[in-house]
Scaffold this motif. Structure first.
Motif: not given
Length: 55
Positions: A39-47
């Motif tokens: 997880x890149x912890x950027x709050x991606x839409x489809x995380x």
């Protein structure tokens, strides 16, 4: 403009890695994030990791 929405196909999976939304932004799919492996912890839409960005 549906040609633009095909997304990159991975070699080991038939799911696309990304698509372009109506505004023309590239959106990575859950399949892409799982293939990347973290997880890149950027709050991606489809995380797929459940990370939600605090507002």
């Amino acid at each position: 403009m549906s040609d633009k929405n095909n997304g990159q196909q991975s070699e080991s999976n038939d799911s696309p890695d990304y698509y372009f939304n109506e505004q023309g932004f590239m959106v990575f799919t859950a399949a892409y994030h799982l293939k990347r492996g973290y997880c890149c912890k950027n709050g991606c839409k489809h995380c797929p990791y459940g990370f939600k960005k605090k507002v």
